[in-house]
Design a protein around this motif. Structure first.
Motif, short mmCIF file in Angstrom:
data_model
loop_
_atom_site.label_atom_id
_atom_site.label_comp_id
_atom_site.label_asym_id
_atom_site.label_seq_id
_atom_site.Cartn_x
_atom_site.Cartn_y
_atom_site.Cartn_z
N GLN A 1 45.95 31.23 52.69
CA GLN A 1 47.04 31.23 53.68
C GLN A 1 47.81 32.53 53.74
N VAL A 2 47.72 33.32 52.68
CA VAL A 2 48.49 34.57 52.66
C VAL A 2 47.56 35.79 52.62
N VAL A 3 46.73 35.86 51.60
CA VAL A 3 45.94 37.08 51.39
C VAL A 3 44.91 37.29 52.51
N VAL A 4 44.13 36.26 52.81
CA VAL A 4 43.08 36.44 53.81
C VAL A 4 43.67 36.79 55.18
N PRO A 5 44.61 36.00 55.73
CA PRO A 5 45.11 36.35 57.06
C PRO A 5 45.97 37.61 57.10
N HIS A 6 46.76 37.87 56.08
CA HIS A 6 47.70 39.00 56.16
C HIS A 6 47.12 40.29 55.60
N CYS A 7 46.28 40.21 54.59
CA CYS A 7 45.77 41.44 53.96
C CYS A 7 44.35 41.77 54.42
N ARG A 8 43.60 40.79 54.82
CA ARG A 8 42.22 40.97 55.25
C ARG A 8 41.37 41.72 54.23
N PRO A 9 41.03 41.03 53.14
CA PRO A 9 40.16 41.66 52.13
C PRO A 9 38.79 41.99 52.74
N VAL A 10 38.14 43.03 52.21
CA VAL A 10 36.79 43.39 52.67
C VAL A 10 35.84 42.22 52.41
N ASP A 11 34.76 42.17 53.20
CA ASP A 11 33.82 41.05 53.06
C ASP A 11 33.14 41.01 51.69
N ASP A 12 32.96 42.19 51.12
CA ASP A 12 32.24 42.22 49.84
C ASP A 12 33.17 42.29 48.62
N ALA A 13 34.40 41.82 48.80
CA ALA A 13 35.31 41.72 47.65
C ALA A 13 34.73 40.74 46.64
N ILE A 14 34.72 41.10 45.36
CA ILE A 14 34.16 40.18 44.36
C ILE A 14 35.16 39.80 43.26
N ALA A 15 36.24 40.52 43.16
CA ALA A 15 37.16 40.24 42.06
C ALA A 15 38.57 40.71 42.41
N VAL A 16 39.54 40.25 41.64
CA VAL A 16 40.89 40.81 41.72
C VAL A 16 41.30 41.27 40.32
N ILE A 17 41.94 42.41 40.28
CA ILE A 17 42.50 42.87 39.01
C ILE A 17 43.95 42.42 38.98
N ALA A 18 44.26 41.52 38.07
CA ALA A 18 45.63 40.98 37.95
C ALA A 18 46.37 41.84 36.93
N ARG A 19 47.58 42.27 37.30
CA ARG A 19 48.35 43.13 36.40
C ARG A 19 49.69 42.51 36.05
N GLY A 20 50.07 42.66 34.79
CA GLY A 20 51.38 42.22 34.33
C GLY A 20 52.33 43.40 34.25
N ALA A 21 53.63 43.10 34.29
CA ALA A 21 54.65 44.16 34.25
C ALA A 21 54.61 44.94 32.94
N ASP A 22 53.96 44.39 31.92
CA ASP A 22 53.87 45.08 30.63
C ASP A 22 52.61 45.92 30.50
N GLY A 23 51.84 46.01 31.60
CA GLY A 23 50.63 46.82 31.57
C GLY A 23 49.36 46.04 31.25
N TRP A 24 49.51 44.78 30.91
CA TRP A 24 48.32 43.94 30.67
C TRP A 24 47.53 43.83 31.98
N ARG A 25 46.20 43.82 31.88
CA ARG A 25 45.43 43.57 33.10
C ARG A 25 44.20 42.73 32.79
N ALA A 26 43.78 41.97 33.77
CA ALA A 26 42.56 41.18 33.63
C ALA A 26 41.82 41.24 34.95
N VAL A 27 40.50 41.38 34.86
CA VAL A 27 39.68 41.37 36.05
C VAL A 27 39.17 39.96 36.26
N ILE A 28 39.44 39.41 37.42
CA ILE A 28 39.10 38.01 37.66
C ILE A 28 38.11 37.88 38.80
#
Ligand SMILES: Nc1nc2c(c(=O)[nH]1)N[C@H]1C(S)=C(S)[C@@H](COP(=O)(O)O)O[C@H]1N2
Ligand SMILES: [Mo]
Length: 228
Positions: free
Chosen positions: A97-124
């Protein structure tokens, strides 16, 4: 595990290699105090999208349905906390409802890198992000999330090890490629608890031993950093 007539009403096995704890301690790499929550927290959606978005959390939750969910939490170092009561918003609904209509990710997107304010990151991997039970949680056990467990917003994915459950979530970067994982205690692409995907290279059995050995030290560092 079978329960007897006099035993507890619900008795479930934990996933392979996990041991139950009675508490839910602050854990993770950070030996620093939790990051300060800004007055107007924002979640940024960036990367392989047509339009990047900086979304104040107050706006983010408008139009999304609040979801309450009871789930277990499994740290890759082998401890589990059970029966946590999260409240928040379905990541899948947010994506649709938010990311697809408003941001329009590329068709071949496969992951999101989630980041925390402390610098932690995870690839999902998007296959995991879009699972039924993935939440953007802002409440735990009936209270707003505190600094210990990821204020103001946390990515919660019960089917994956704790390291994918990013606290203090500030950014989601859409990506076309999965970055090469580190060699030492690296990040598994999927990190699914049910398949014991602890590490991209190491066998789960030696990993369990290393994880268990590290728990007391990590607990001590986390406790010290939250002492006031
Ligand atoms: N931002 C952030 N998220 C994080 C971490 C962290 O240090 N910082 N540690 C991860 C790890 S390894 C675990 S086990 C859990 C611990 O969550 P808890 O501190 O709420 O128990 O958070 C995960 N998410
Ligand atoms: Mo962890």
């Amino acid at each position: 595990m079978a329960s007897t007539s006099n035993g507890p009403a619900v008795r479930r096995d934990l996933p392979p290699g996990q041991r139950r704890r009675d508490d839910f301690p602050r854990f993770g790499k950070s030996s620093l105090p939790p990051p300060r929550v800004p007055d107007d927290p924002v979640l940024a959606v960036t990367g392989a999208v047509e339009h990047e978005l900086r979304l104040p959390l107050g706006e983010l939750i408008q139009g999304l349905t609040r979801v309450d969910q009871i789930a277990d939490f499994h740290c890759v170092a082998t401890w589990s906390a059970t029966g946590l009561h999260w409240s928040g918003f379905s990541f899948r609904q947010f994506w649709g409802q938010v990311v697809v209509p408003h941001c329009r990710p590329v068709d071949d997107a496969i992951a999101v890198i989630a980041r925390g304010a402390d610098g932690w990151r995870a690839v999902i991997d998007l296959r995991d992000a879009l699972a039924d039970d993935v939440l953007l949680a802002d409440r735990l056990d009936g209270r707003p999330l505190d600094g210990t467990h990821g204020a103001p917003l946390r990515y919660v994915s019960p089917g994956q090890y704790g390291y994918k459950n990013v606290k203090h979530l500030v950014g989601l970067e859409v990506t076309r490629a999965f970055p090469k994982p580190g060699l030492v205690l690296g990040e598994h692409r999927r990190a699914r608890v049910a398949f014991e995907e602890r590490d991209p290279w190491m066998d789960p059995r030696p990993y369990r031993l290393i994880g268990r050995a590290l728990i007391p030290l990590v607990l001590r560092l986390n406790r010290r950093s939250t002492r006031t």
